[in-house]
Design a protein around this motif. Structure first.
Motif, PDB file in Angstrom:
ATOM      1  N   PHE A 176     -16.647   6.265   5.814  1.00  0.00           N
ATOM      2  CA  PHE A 176     -16.586   5.908   4.387  1.00  0.00           C
ATOM      3  C   PHE A 176     -15.322   5.130   4.036  1.00  0.00           C
ATOM      4  N   LEU A 177     -14.796   4.423   5.035  1.00  0.00           N
ATOM      5  CA  LEU A 177     -13.611   3.597   4.782  1.00  0.00           C
ATOM      6  C   LEU A 177     -13.957   2.132   5.035  1.00  0.00           C
ATOM      7  N   VAL A 178     -13.392   1.243   4.211  1.00  0.00           N
ATOM      8  CA  VAL A 178     -13.539  -0.196   4.445  1.00  0.00           C
ATOM      9  C   VAL A 178     -12.815  -0.522   5.748  1.00  0.00           C
ATOM     10  N   ASN A 179     -13.438  -1.348   6.586  1.00  0.00           N
ATOM     11  CA  ASN A 179     -12.763  -1.744   7.827  1.00  0.00           C
ATOM     12  C   ASN A 179     -11.595  -2.657   7.468  1.00  0.00           C
ATOM     13  N   PRO A 180     -10.348  -2.234   7.736  1.00  0.00           N
ATOM     14  CA  PRO A 180      -9.223  -3.072   7.301  1.00  0.00           C
ATOM     15  C   PRO A 180      -9.102  -4.341   8.133  1.00  0.00           C
ATOM     16  N   VAL A 181      -9.250  -5.489   7.477  1.00  0.00           N
ATOM     17  CA  VAL A 181      -9.116  -6.770   8.173  1.00  0.00           C
ATOM     18  C   VAL A 181      -7.637  -7.108   8.155  1.00  0.00           C
ATOM     19  N   SER A 189      -7.028  -8.247   3.873  1.00  0.00           N
ATOM     20  CA  SER A 189      -7.664  -9.385   3.213  1.00  0.00           C
ATOM     21  C   SER A 189      -7.868  -9.115   1.719  1.00  0.00           C
ATOM     22  N   ASN A 190      -7.877  -7.847   1.311  1.00  0.00           N
ATOM     23  CA  ASN A 190      -8.085  -7.547  -0.114  1.00  0.00           C
ATOM     24  C   ASN A 190      -6.777  -7.474  -0.907  1.00  0.00           C
ATOM     25  N   GLY A 191      -5.655  -7.886  -0.304  1.00  0.00           N
ATOM     26  CA  GLY A 191      -4.398  -7.954  -1.054  1.00  0.00           C
ATOM     27  C   GLY A 191      -3.535  -6.714  -0.904  1.00  0.00           C
ATOM     28  N   CYS A 201       3.665   4.057   0.839  1.00  0.00           N
ATOM     29  CA  CYS A 201       3.663   3.929  -0.628  1.00  0.00           C
ATOM     30  C   CYS A 201       3.376   2.483  -1.043  1.00  0.00           C
ATOM     31  N   ALA A 202       3.993   1.539  -0.324  1.00  0.00           N
ATOM     32  CA  ALA A 202       3.881   0.127  -0.697  1.00  0.00           C
ATOM     33  C   ALA A 202       2.556  -0.490  -0.258  1.00  0.00           C
ATOM     34  N   SER A 203       1.618   0.314   0.290  1.00  0.00           N
ATOM     35  CA  SER A 203       0.262  -0.197   0.524  1.00  0.00           C
ATOM     36  C   SER A 203      -0.437  -0.347  -0.820  1.00  0.00           C
ATOM     37  N   CYS A 204      -0.230   0.637  -1.693  1.00  0.00           N
ATOM     38  CA  CYS A 204      -0.864   0.619  -3.019  1.00  0.00           C
ATOM     39  C   CYS A 204       0.052  -0.016  -4.061  1.00  0.00           C
ATOM     40  N   HIS A 205       1.365   0.089  -3.868  1.00  0.00           N
ATOM     41  CA  HIS A 205       2.343  -0.393  -4.852  1.00  0.00           C
ATOM     42  C   HIS A 205       3.100  -1.621  -4.325  1.00  0.00           C
ATOM     43  N   ASP A 206       3.360  -2.572  -5.199  1.00  0.00           N
ATOM     44  CA  ASP A 206       4.296  -3.671  -4.911  1.00  0.00           C
ATOM     45  C   ASP A 206       5.501  -3.471  -5.827  1.00  0.00           C
ATOM     46  N   PRO A 207       6.655  -3.086  -5.262  1.00  0.00           N
ATOM     47  CA  PRO A 207       7.796  -2.742  -6.115  1.00  0.00           C
ATOM     48  C   PRO A 207       8.341  -3.913  -6.932  1.00  0.00           C
ATOM     49  N   HIS A 208       7.852  -5.138  -6.649  1.00  0.00           N
ATOM     50  CA  HIS A 208       8.404  -6.318  -7.338  1.00  0.00           C
ATOM     51  C   HIS A 208       7.585  -6.794  -8.524  1.00  0.00           C
ATOM     52  N   ASN A 221      -8.843  -0.338 -13.134  1.00  0.00           N
ATOM     53  CA  ASN A 221     -10.081  -0.423 -13.918  1.00  0.00           C
ATOM     54  C   ASN A 221     -11.255  -0.377 -12.946  1.00  0.00           C
ATOM     55  N   GLY A 222     -12.170   0.554 -13.176  1.00  0.00           N
ATOM     56  CA  GLY A 222     -13.277   0.738 -12.239  1.00  0.00           C
ATOM     57  C   GLY A 222     -12.777   1.238 -10.889  1.00  0.00           C
ATOM     58  N   SER A 223     -11.527   1.689 -10.843  1.00  0.00           N
ATOM     59  CA  SER A 223     -10.895   2.176  -9.606  1.00  0.00           C
ATOM     60  C   SER A 223     -10.943   1.143  -8.476  1.00  0.00           C
ATOM     61  N   THR A 224     -10.772  -0.137  -8.843  1.00  0.00           N
ATOM     62  CA  THR A 224     -10.774  -1.220  -7.846  1.00  0.00           C
ATOM     63  C   THR A 224      -9.816  -0.930  -6.701  1.00  0.00           C
ATOM     64  N   LEU A 225      -8.621  -0.418  -7.022  1.00  0.00           N
ATOM     65  CA  LEU A 225      -7.627  -0.133  -5.977  1.00  0.00           C
ATOM     66  C   LEU A 225      -8.214   0.818  -4.931  1.00  0.00           C
TER      67      LEU A 225
END
Ligand code: HEC
Ligand code: HEC
Ligand code: HEC
Ligand code: HEC
Length: 232
Positions: A176-181, A189-191, A201-208, A221-225
């Protein structure tokens, strides 16, 4: 006459294009976020006398020596253990405690925790600025992050797991995980971002940049993350 009007409109056009570019740059960057801890910051926690922004986290010289982190300047936490998230359905088996690290072994999550576990003062630097030598803080009575949402404390057993490998093998085993490209080991590939193929932590967060709020790399929104990694 015609020629002059044309010149004026060309100059006006250039002015608007330039001001739009500058405004856009400023909005996307760190200066308007809570991580602008300098005297130009707009958050509650900031310095009264330090005009530099990057210094709170990075230094160009004499940084903390470690091959996995970017020219780090903020004194690391000495917390011995944060614990590790566990559940009967977790597939990953290599999740490692980010506590008890040294300067040489610290992972990217330790950078965030150097402020966000609430044990190190925000103005505690490895290499203070020579150009602007003072750093007095306001918005924090004890120097550290005050108790509240932003202070995660030293227990990470009830937080989303970090410091474990997320690769095709894990995605296949879990189902149930997206294959990480992630050809380079540093960007999906998804940013979103992995660090030596690991979730930090910085996989989900960009401190800048906080364009999505809470320094997130994708919208909630829609839990896109969440759906960027989880196929649910
Ligand atoms: C509040 C802490 C913080 C501040 C302030 C900060 N950074 Fe960072 N920076 C980090 C962390 C943590 C990382 C590692 C995680 C990552 O790559 O996103 C990083 C990574 C980087 C990287 C390497 C990765 C990449 O994205 O290219 C560069 C370059 C960088 N920062 C430049 C800057 C500059 C320039 C400034 C000042 C304008 C700045 N940072 C301010 C925390 C900060
Ligand atoms: C130099 C200290 C420092 C470092 C390093 C640091 N932060 Fe922060 N962070 C802060 C401060 C100060 C605030 C503002 C807290 C407040 O206002 O209560 C903050 C706020 C936040 C917030 C809340 C934003 C909001 O809109 O409420 C998030 C999320 C966050 N940081 C994530 C991170 C992550 C992830 C990292 C590492 C990639 C990191 N921070 C590294 C000092 C730091
Ligand atoms: C799997 C993605 C993910 C990871 C990994 C992650 N965070 Fe977050 N974080 C989020 C989301 C989503 C929010 C916003 C939650 C909300 O608005 O309720 C958040 C919110 C925060 C906040 C703001 C306070 C709060 O509770 O809303 C801080 C500070 C923070 N994270 C720091 C960290 C630190 C430090 C780490 C690493 C130890 C980390 N995060 C790892 C997704 C993540
Ligand atoms: C960068 C990719 C990524 C993002 C973004 C992400 N996760 Fe995860 N998450 C993972 C991976 C990988 C695991 C480990 C899954 C496993 O091994 O079973 C995990 C684990 C979890 C678990 C524990 C699973 C278990 O079996 O106990 C939950 C629940 C979860 N994530 C929810 C979320 C939610 C909710 C969000 C959004 C706020 C989110 N995740 C964002 C990659 C991510």
């Amino acid at each position: 006459m015609f020629k002059r009007a044309k010149t004026i409109s060309w100059i006006a056009g250039l002015f608007f294009a330039l001001s739009g570019f500058l405004a856009g740059g400023a909005l996307a960057g760190i200066s308007t976020t809570k991580h602008n801890l300098s005297s130009s910051g707009t958050g509650t926690i900031k310095s009264t006398d330090q005009p530099e922004i990057c210094i709170f986290c990075h230094t160009p010289h004499d940084a903390i020596k470690n091959a996995n982190i970017p020219l780090w300047n903020h004194t690391l936490s000495t917390t011995a253990s944060y614990g590790v998230y566990a559940s009967p359905t977790m597939t990953a088996t290599d999740t490692t405690d980010v506590g008890g690290v040294t300067a040489a072994t610290a992972a990217v999550s330790n950078l965030c925790l150097s402020c966000h576990d609430g044990t190190v003062a925000i103005n505690n630097f490895k290499n203070p600025s020579n150009m602007n030598p003072v750093t007095t803080m306001v918005g924090t009575t004890v120097g550290m992050l005050p108790v509240g949402n932003s202070n995660l404390g030293t227990d990470l057993t009830n937080d989303h797991p970090v410091n474990f490998t997320y690769n095709t093998t894990l995605a296949t085993a879990d189902g149930f995980l997206v294959n990480p490209v992630d050809a380079t080991g540093s960007g999906l590939s998804n940013g979103l971002k992995l660090f030596s193929s690991k979730v930090q932590c910085a996989s989900c967060h960009d401190p800048h940049t906080s364009a999505q709020g809470a320094f997130l790399r994708a919208s909630m929104n829609g839990s896109t993350l969440c759906l960027s990694c989880h196929s649910k």
